[in-house]
Design an enzyme around this catalytic site. Structure first.
Site, PDB file in Angstrom:
ATOM      1  N   ASP A  26       0.748  -1.853   0.058  1.00 36.17           N
ATOM      2  CA  ASP A  26       0.315   0.124  -0.037  1.00 36.17           C
ATOM      3  C   ASP A  26       0.736   1.208  -0.492  1.00 36.17           C
ATOM      4  OD1 ASP A  26      -2.051   1.684   0.351  1.00 36.17           O
ATOM      5  OD2 ASP A  26      -2.975  -0.450   1.007  1.00 36.17           O
ATOM      6  N   SER A  77      -6.763   4.749  -1.363  1.00 35.09           N
ATOM      7  CA  SER A  77      -7.115   3.321  -1.233  1.00 35.09           C
ATOM      8  C   SER A  77      -8.223   2.243  -2.039  1.00 35.09           C
ATOM      9  CB  SER A  77      -6.744   2.803  -0.022  1.00 35.09           C
ATOM     10  OG  SER A  77      -5.621   3.321   0.863  1.00 35.09           O
ATOM     11  N   HIS A 134     -11.411  11.657   0.949  1.00 41.58           N
ATOM     12  CA  HIS A 134     -12.940  11.266   1.615  1.00 41.58           C
ATOM     13  C   HIS A 134     -13.973  12.535   1.108  1.00 41.58           C
ATOM     14  CE1 HIS A 134     -10.962   8.176   4.317  1.00 41.58           C
ATOM     15  NE2 HIS A 134     -10.103   9.752   3.744  1.00 41.58           N
ATOM     16  N   ASP A 165      -4.358  14.386   2.339  1.00 46.12           N
ATOM     17  CA  ASP A 165      -5.125  14.557   1.439  1.00 46.12           C
ATOM     18  C   ASP A 165      -4.541  16.001   1.020  1.00 46.12           C
ATOM     19  OD1 ASP A 165      -6.030  11.792   1.454  1.00 46.12           O
ATOM     20  OD2 ASP A 165      -7.928  12.589   2.349  1.00 46.12           O
ATOM     21  N   ARG A 201      -8.211  15.304  11.845  1.00 47.16           N
ATOM     22  CA  ARG A 201      -8.639  14.321  10.941  1.00 47.16           C
ATOM     23  C   ARG A 201      -8.533  13.106  11.846  1.00 47.16           C
ATOM     24  NH1 ARG A 201      -7.312  12.759   5.220  1.00 47.16           N
ATOM     25  NH2 ARG A 201      -7.778  10.425   5.760  1.00 47.16           N
ATOM     26  N   ARG A 208     -11.140   4.415  11.468  1.00 48.77           N
ATOM     27  CA  ARG A 208     -11.704   3.371  10.593  1.00 48.77           C
ATOM     28  C   ARG A 208     -11.860   1.855  11.297  1.00 48.77           C
ATOM     29  NH1 ARG A 208      -8.037   4.225   5.467  1.00 48.77           N
ATOM     30  NH2 ARG A 208      -6.046   3.983   6.703  1.00 48.77           N
ATOM     31  N   ARG A 279     -16.694   8.506   0.767  1.00 49.32           N
ATOM     32  CA  ARG A 279     -15.462   7.504   1.414  1.00 49.32           C
ATOM     33  C   ARG A 279     -16.386   6.900   2.836  1.00 49.32           C
ATOM     34  NH1 ARG A 279      -9.303   6.405   1.116  1.00 49.32           N
ATOM     35  NH2 ARG A 279      -8.914   4.812   2.738  1.00 49.32           N
ATOM     36  N   GLY A 280     -16.426   5.418   2.824  1.00 51.24           N
ATOM     37  CA  GLY A 280     -17.193   4.538   3.507  1.00 51.24           C
ATOM     38  C   GLY A 280     -16.219   4.472   4.707  1.00 51.24           C
ATOM     39  N   ASP A 281     -15.206   4.481   5.068  1.00 51.52           N
ATOM     40  CA  ASP A 281     -14.572   3.125   5.373  1.00 51.52           C
ATOM     41  C   ASP A 281     -14.336   4.198   7.029  1.00 51.52           C
ATOM     42  OD1 ASP A 281     -12.161   5.314   4.628  1.00 51.52           O
ATOM     43  OD2 ASP A 281     -10.466   3.701   4.583  1.00 51.52           O
ATOM     44  N   LYS A 355      -5.902  -1.491   7.301  1.00 53.08           N
ATOM     45  CA  LYS A 355      -5.618  -2.537   6.451  1.00 53.08           C
ATOM     46  C   LYS A 355      -6.856  -3.158   5.576  1.00 53.08           C
ATOM     47  CE  LYS A 355      -3.522   1.909   4.984  1.00 53.08           C
ATOM     48  NZ  LYS A 355      -4.301   2.550   3.169  1.00 53.08           N
ATOM     49  N   ASP A 423       2.353   3.371   3.227  1.00 51.36           N
ATOM     50  CA  ASP A 423       0.827   4.328   2.924  1.00 51.36           C
ATOM     51  C   ASP A 423       1.043   4.627   4.428  1.00 51.36           C
ATOM     52  OD1 ASP A 423      -1.139   5.926   1.787  1.00 51.36           O
ATOM     53  OD2 ASP A 423      -2.852   5.130   3.462  1.00 51.36           O
ATOM     54  N   HIS A 427       1.808   8.566   5.582  1.00 52.49           N
ATOM     55  CA  HIS A 427       1.423   9.686   5.916  1.00 52.49           C
ATOM     56  C   HIS A 427       1.944  10.218   6.980  1.00 52.49           C
ATOM     57  CE1 HIS A 427      -2.364   8.832   3.440  1.00 52.49           C
ATOM     58  NE2 HIS A 427      -2.653   8.455   3.723  1.00 52.49           N
ATOM     59  N   ASP A 464      -1.540  -0.083  -4.741  1.00 50.98           N
ATOM     60  CA  ASP A 464      -2.650   0.482  -5.361  1.00 50.98           C
ATOM     61  C   ASP A 464      -2.883   2.082  -5.289  1.00 50.98           C
ATOM     62  OD1 ASP A 464      -1.846   1.287  -2.289  1.00 50.98           O
ATOM     63  OD2 ASP A 464      -4.750   1.060  -1.711  1.00 50.98           O
ATOM     64  N   HIS A 465      -1.600   2.846  -4.927  1.00 54.62           N
ATOM     65  CA  HIS A 465      -1.486   4.058  -5.393  1.00 54.62           C
ATOM     66  C   HIS A 465       0.262   4.350  -4.598  1.00 54.62           C
ATOM     67  CE1 HIS A 465      -1.928   5.245  -1.085  1.00 54.62           C
ATOM     68  NE2 HIS A 465      -3.201   4.219  -1.064  1.00 54.62           N
ATOM     69  N   HIS A 493      -0.677  10.943  -0.796  1.00 59.92           N
ATOM     70  CA  HIS A 493      -0.916  10.071  -1.610  1.00 59.92           C
ATOM     71  C   HIS A 493      -0.191  10.911  -2.790  1.00 59.92           C
ATOM     72  CE1 HIS A 493      -4.585   7.531  -0.573  1.00 59.92           C
ATOM     73  NE2 HIS A 493      -3.361   7.604   0.749  1.00 59.92           N
TER      74      HIS A 493
END
Ligand code: 2PG
Ligand code: MN
Ligand code: MN
Length: 548
Positions: A26, A77, A134, A165, A201, A208, A279-281, A355, A423, A427, A464-465, A493
């Site tokens: 990740d 992600s 998000h 972000d 945040r 999550r 975004r859900g998580d 994750k 990841d 961050h 994934d990125h 990212h």
């Protein structure tokens, strides 16, 4: 529900004696600058050696290639794992909300109508930036403008600082103009919209996968109960708390806006609440705090206001959470997992807490359920609850211990793993920790390589990125951006492509060693099916391998 195609076996495929191991590193991309590239600058002997000796190509993992509005959007992600698991690209949340605001359907739906019809205050909770992972501040502005047109009188915004972000200390670039925007809306005296609470945040609200419920409790206390340190404005709060704590935006402590020592925006019976993150998580836990009854046991909510609650999107397509939402999510169907179940193939998925949902829920198109309990196994290794620059290896060794057993058991056809290192440590903005994290992950990939060789399986390494591939901010001319005599940390990212590597010690010549160029990560599902000896469905994006 659309029918699944029945996938045929590839006639010339020689079945390998071991499983296909799909490794998501990740946040590990191919950076474009030497300075601050923790991936390129780490000592990664296994990855370097495999990169020389195995088929390898780079894949697109951002923007249009993953269903985001434009190629200026970095990958993330959710969209990355959706693309892995769906085998094709769906217009993602960011794009769907844009569309629904452009054509006005957001404001004609039931959820919006009920929210504005409420007698009480209309509250918005969410991430105040244009990071686009998000949420998007533009969506909030559009809803506030419309709420005023629709005759809403009183609005309170509970605004979370991003810095994850978007640049690490950029909050005032969002909050200052936003306070002005509210002042302009309020100017004619018919509308009263204010920021009522907030904080970083990663400090509150947006936990999550049940990693840290006290985070959500801190959010609840500030947003709902109005408890916390009081300030006269969000901008004053941010300046003061930043000076006092030196924290990056994502970690700024909670604040409450008060007038005459009274919080200006507690959430009360009869109010409406819109969570404007799509975004859900990181939306599921705070949603549960609002929607659950007395069975809710994660923390003492003290008081649970009876509100009309809506999410920007449906966050879980299996459990239908939340009950009300403004925009329908992409309907991701006919996923890889569903196809594999139909073929009777067994899958094992593992990551650590941070994750875990990525390799399961996101991979399966934002559905938390399994297609077949007997064919799918999920294992979660508990993440540490610490700033990850203090534990840069994270749980990659423990995950690998588990994987070695599973590989040896020869019970599974496809084994999926997500290593969060690049990841989560990326961050934090700590270059040194990110290098350390990459080296720890590589040591464990070395262990996996041996195991795959021993059983005659195939190992895929991809991502994934990007993230750890750019730990410093760079100027437009390519030079490193400096701050207080040091490189300015980059916490977000990247737009960079990611590796795709096939380690196949029992290679039998069934495919060309030269992999196809120019594809994106949505081509991985077809490739995995091929490597398991099956053709890919006609509706999936092209495989990365050229079968002979
Ligand atoms: O931490 C997160 O929520 C996002 C960044 O906003 O990262 P990822 O997409 O890698 O989960
Ligand atoms: Mn990711
Ligand atoms: Mn991330």
């Amino acid at each position: 529900m659309k029918e699944l195609e029945t996938l045929k076996k590839l006639p010339s495929w020689k079945k390998r004696s071991g499983p296909v191991l799909f490794v998501v590193m990740d946040g590990v991309g191919y950076g474009k600058y030497k300075e601050g590239d923790a991936v390129a600058n780490a000592v990664m002997e296994t990855f370097a050696e495999l990169s020389k000796s195995s088929p390898l190509v780079s894949l697109k993992a951002h923007g249009l290639a993953v269903g985001l509005p434009s190629d200026d959007d970095m990958g993330n992600s959710e969209v990355g794992h959706n693309a892995f698991g769906a085998g094709r690209i769906f217009a993602q949340g960011a794009k769907l909300v844009n569309q629904s605001l452009e054509d006005g359907t957001l404001f004609t739906g039931n959820a919006w109508k009920q929210a504005i019809a409420t007698e009480g205050t209309l509250h918005f909770i969410g991430l105040l930036s244009d990071g686009g992972v998000h949420s998007n501040i533009a969506h909030l502005r559009a809803m506030l403008t419309q709420a005023k047109k629709d005759g809403v009188k009183r609005v309170r915004v509970h605004a979370l600082l991003d810095g994850r972000d978007v640049p690490a200390t950029s909050a005032l670039e969002y909050f200052e103009p936003f306070e002005q925007f509210l002042a302009d809306l309020n100017a004619d005296g018919t509308f009263d919209a204010k920021i009522a609470s907030g904080g970083g945040r990663m400090h509150m609200t947006m936990d999550r996968y049940n990693a840290d419920w006290p985070m959500v409790e801190r959010g609840w206390r500030a947003h709902v109960l109005g408890e916390g340190r009081q300030f006269s404005s969000a901008v004053e709060a941010i300046k003061t708390l930043r000076d006092e704590t030196q924290a990056l935006d994502q970690d700024i402590p909670a604040f409450v806006i008060a007038e005459n020592a009274k919080p200006i925006g507690t959430i009360e019976d009869g109010d409406a609440v819109i969570l404007f993150n799509y975004r859900g998580d990181r939306a599921l836990e705070i949603t549960a705090a609002f929607e659950s009854g007395s069975e809710f046991a994660h923390f003492d909510r003290v008081r649970v206001p009876k509100v009309f609650y809506a999410g920007m999107m449906e966050y879980d397509g299996d459990l239908h959470v939340p009950k009300n939402y403004l925009v329908s999510p992409p309907s991701i169907d006919r996923t890889l997992a569903e196809h594999l179940c139909k073929l009777g193939l067994k899958q094992f998925s593992i990551s650590e807490t941070q994750k875990f949902g990525h390799i399961t829920y996101f991979f399966n198109g934002n559905k938390s359920g399994k297609f077949d309990e007997n064919l799918e196994t999920y294992v979660e290794i508990k993440s540490d609850n610490v700033p990850f620059e203090q534990r840069p290896a994270m749980k990659c060794a423990e995950i690998t211990d588990e994987l070695l057993k599973v590989i040896d058991s020869k019970e599974y056809d496809l084994i999926k793993v997500n290593f969060p290192n690049g990841d989560m440590v990326g961050h934090t903005g700590s270059y040194q920790a990110a290098v350390c994290s990459m080296e720890a992950m590589d040591l464990n990939i070395g262990r996996l390589k041996k195991a795959i060789e021993a059983v005659g399986g195939i190992m895929i390494l991809t991502a994934d990125h990007g993230n750890a591939d750019e730990m410093y901010e760079h100027k437009k001319d390519g030079s490193v951006q400096m701050e207080n005599g040091k490189p300015k940390a980059k916490t977000s990212h990247t737009l960079n492509p990611v590796p795709f590597l096939i380690y196949d010690p029992q290679y039998q010549g069934e495919y060309a060693l030269q992999l196809k160029e120019g594809l994106g990560i949505s081509s991985i599902a077809s490739t995995l099916l091929n490597l398991l000896g099956y053709e890919a469905p006609s509706y999936y994006d092209a495989s990365i391998i050229q079968l002979k």
